[in-house]
Each structure stands twice: as C-alpha cells, then as structure tokens.
Design an enzyme around this catalytic site. Structure first.
Site, PDB file in Angstrom:
ATOM      1  CE1 TYR A   1     -14.568 -16.539  -0.009  1.00 56.26           C
ATOM      2  CE2 TYR A   1     -16.011 -18.158  -1.044  1.00 56.26           C
ATOM      3  CZ  TYR A   1     -15.813 -17.134  -0.143  1.00 56.26           C
ATOM      4  OH  TYR A   1     -16.867 -16.691   0.624  1.00 56.26           O
TER       5      TYR A   1
ATOM      6  CG  ASP B   1      -6.003 -10.653  14.490  1.00 51.49           C
ATOM      7  OD1 ASP B   1      -6.571 -11.241  13.537  1.00 51.49           O
ATOM      8  OD2 ASP B   1      -4.782 -10.439  14.529  1.00 51.49           O
TER       9      ASP B   1
ATOM     10  CE  LYS C   1     -16.225 -19.573   2.726  1.00 49.63           C
ATOM     11  NZ  LYS C   1     -16.628 -19.075   4.068  1.00 49.63           N
TER      12      LYS C   1
ATOM     13  NE  ARG D   1     -21.973 -17.605 -10.838  1.00 49.88           N
ATOM     14  CZ  ARG D   1     -21.570 -18.277 -11.922  1.00 49.88           C
ATOM     15  NH1 ARG D   1     -22.421 -19.045 -12.589  1.00 49.88           N
ATOM     16  NH2 ARG D   1     -20.323 -18.178 -12.342  1.00 49.88           N
TER      17      ARG D   1
ATOM     18  CB  ALA E   1     -10.069 -18.376 -17.333  1.00 50.11           C
TER      19      ALA E   1
ATOM     20  CG  PHE F   1     -25.802  -5.731 -11.899  1.00 53.29           C
ATOM     21  CD1 PHE F   1     -24.415  -5.633 -11.971  1.00 53.29           C
ATOM     22  CD2 PHE F   1     -26.413  -6.738 -12.635  1.00 53.29           C
ATOM     23  CE1 PHE F   1     -23.658  -6.508 -12.752  1.00 53.29           C
ATOM     24  CE2 PHE F   1     -25.672  -7.616 -13.420  1.00 53.29           C
ATOM     25  CZ  PHE F   1     -24.294  -7.502 -13.471  1.00 53.29           C
TER      26      PHE F   1
ATOM     27  CG  ASP G   1     -16.732 -15.333 -14.519  1.00 53.42           C
ATOM     28  OD1 ASP G   1     -16.782 -15.336 -13.279  1.00 53.42           O
ATOM     29  OD2 ASP G   1     -16.507 -14.320 -15.194  1.00 53.42           O
TER      30      ASP G   1
END
Length: 313
Positions: free
Chosen positions: A142, A53, A146, A209, A268, A189, A270
C-alpha cells in the site's frame, strides 16, 4: 473552481466534499456504480454525482473533462491486506492513476491533489516526529504504490506543467468512518464498545499512532486545491502520538464504561511508533489541526451511536 473528486463518497471523501462545497466550489463526485450519494445535497450546492470504473480509461477521460482540478482519493486496497496481492495493488492503483494523469494532460487540467499515506510511506521511523525529508522505506505494498503515484505526479509536473500536491495523511478518524471495512482503530473500537464485542489488540497496546480528525483532513484538502507555492508533499497530522492503550482509556472516558479488551501476539508489519510532523503544512498551506482527540472521539462516538446502534436494533 470546478473540481472532480475521485472517491468522494467515502469516509474521507465525503468530509472533503462537504468542505469544498462549503467553500463554494462546484463538484463532480466520481464513485463506483451502486454507491449512493452520502447525503441529500441542497439546491444551492453544485454537485454532479457520477458513477464509473476507476480502471476504465473512458470513464476517467469523461470525468476530468472541463475541470479545473482533480482530487484523487481512490485506493482499491487497505494497508494490512495489500501485501496479500501486490500485483493487484499495482494494477488497480498505479495503472489507473497514470491513465488519469494522461487524461488530465489531454484535457488541459493543470492541478491535482492526491491523498497519500503518512502511516505507511515512511516505514520504520529513524526519528519522530517524522517530517517530509524522512527516508521512505515502506514495508507494505500500500505504501509502495502510494509512493510510486507521488513520484509519477512529480514527473508529470516536470513534463507537463501540472500543479501537483500530495498530502500524506496520518490516521484519520471521525464521523462516517465505516467499521465493516476495518477503516481504522477508532471506529472499530467505538463500534465494538457500543455493541459489547471484545476489542482485539495485536501486541501489548503500546503501538503509537497519530490520529487526526477527518474535518481537519478536509480543511487541509481545501487549502491544497488553491495552494500556489512550490512545495509538493505535505504531512497532515495532529503531531501527537496516542497508544492503543491510551485510545482505550479515552473511549472509556467518553462512554463512562470499561471496555472488554483482549491482547493478541504482535504482527510483523505493525510499526511501533508513527507520529508525523506537519510544520510544513502549517507554514505553507496556512493549515492546522483544530479538533482535539477528546472532542473528536465525542463526535465519532455520537455518530456511531446514531447510525450503527440504531440500525442494529
């Protein structure tokens, strides 16, 4: 070297482990209980598969014991859902990472390579391609966690003499990418295309991207574990922007068929363009991406065809 790879059984981790084994390193792979080894290891490959864990200090202490270096790939959240519960994000990512660093100091393990997020730590780009000196203004939790771990690595380097390398990876794709956990547009995709499920694009498809094949990510980690220079943070990327619409066309070329695409209103969080400059990694690590988008998509498609389509019929 003896390396412990936290999160070595996942999509990116397994590619990194394969490359490290190929380079002759001895590995301890730390994964959550119930995660089976991603393949059979050969008799000449030195691998110990450990279940534990990431939030348990004792598990971390025993995992780093006797190691030359740590590869930290664990993240308990995804960029798009991390804002739903930032407290969980902090408790399950930053706190265990600090326990891991303390365990390293205690066990005298002097080297760590950490996977950060080139796609989220910078926020809205002020210029592209984005280099490592670009301001860091993440708009998702996120990216904030990081970045916080990156800062703690720097602090532990100063306080305890740890050799720390952070790789800010762009958008990895390729073999073993899991579509059920929504790990990236490419895998989703391709899976949808092969199973005749409509592909949903948020916005007009112009979002760009920087996609990088997972084998190129793995070779960057292999370079980073032996890096002796003074730089601490590197972008790992293709340096090329690909829009979602371009990606659709490329997959259509690979499959030789039209895809069923529906467009939804934009979101919002992105960011319109995220393309990274990896000159520093090329100069310092002697690394460069070698897999083209066309070749990478061929490989990824073949993998999805063999693993998913087979299991569904």
């Amino acid at each position: 070297m003896k390396l412990v790879v936290f999160g070595g059984g996942g999509f990116i981790g397994s590619a990194i482990c394969d490359k490290l084994l190929n380079d002759g390193h001895e590995l301890k792979v730390f994964e959550r209980p119930g995660i089976p080894a991603y393949r059979q290891f050969n008799a000449n490959e030195k691998v110990e598969w450990v279940s534990g864990d990431f939030g348990n200090n004792d598990d971390l202490v025993s995992a780093v014991e006797g190691m030359d270096a740590v590869v930290h790939l664990v993240s308990t959240t995804l960029p798009k859902s991390s804002n739903d519960d930032p407290i969980y994000d902090v408790q399950s990512n930053i706190v265990p990472s600090l326990h891991m660093l303390n365990a390293m100091v205690k066990a005298n393990v002097k080297r760590i390579v950490f996977i950060s997020s080139g796609g989220t730590v910078y926020g809205d780009p002020q210029y592209v391609p984005i280099d490592e000196k670009h301001p860091t203004e993440p708009v998702v939790s996120y990216g904030i966690t990081k970045l916080a771990i990156e800062k703690y690595l720097h602090m532990y380097g100063k306080l305890h003499g740890l050799k720390t390398v952070t790789l800010r990876v762009a958008n990895p794709y390729g073999e073993r990418q899991r579509v059920e956990t929504a790990q990236g547009a490419v895998g989703v995709f391709i899976h949808h295309a092969l199973n005749d499920i409509p592909i949903e694009i948020w916005g007009d498809g112009s979002v760009q991207r920087d996609y990088i094949h997972v084998s190129d990510v793995a070779s960057a980690f292999a370079k980073a574990v032996t890096y002796e220079g003074t730089e601490e943070v590197f972008n790992i990327s293709s340096g090329k922007g690909t829009s979602l619409n371009d990606l659709i066309h490329m997959i259509e070329n690979v499959l030789g068929q039209k895809l069923n695409v529906t467009y939804k209103p934009g979101r919002a969080f992105d960011i319109a363009v995220n393309v990274l400059n990896s000159d520093l990694a090329q100069r310092e690590l002697g690394w460069q991406p070698v897999v083209s988008m066309a070749e990478g998509l061929e490989r990824a498609t073949k993998w999805v065809q063999q693993s998913y389509v087979k299991s569904n019929h």
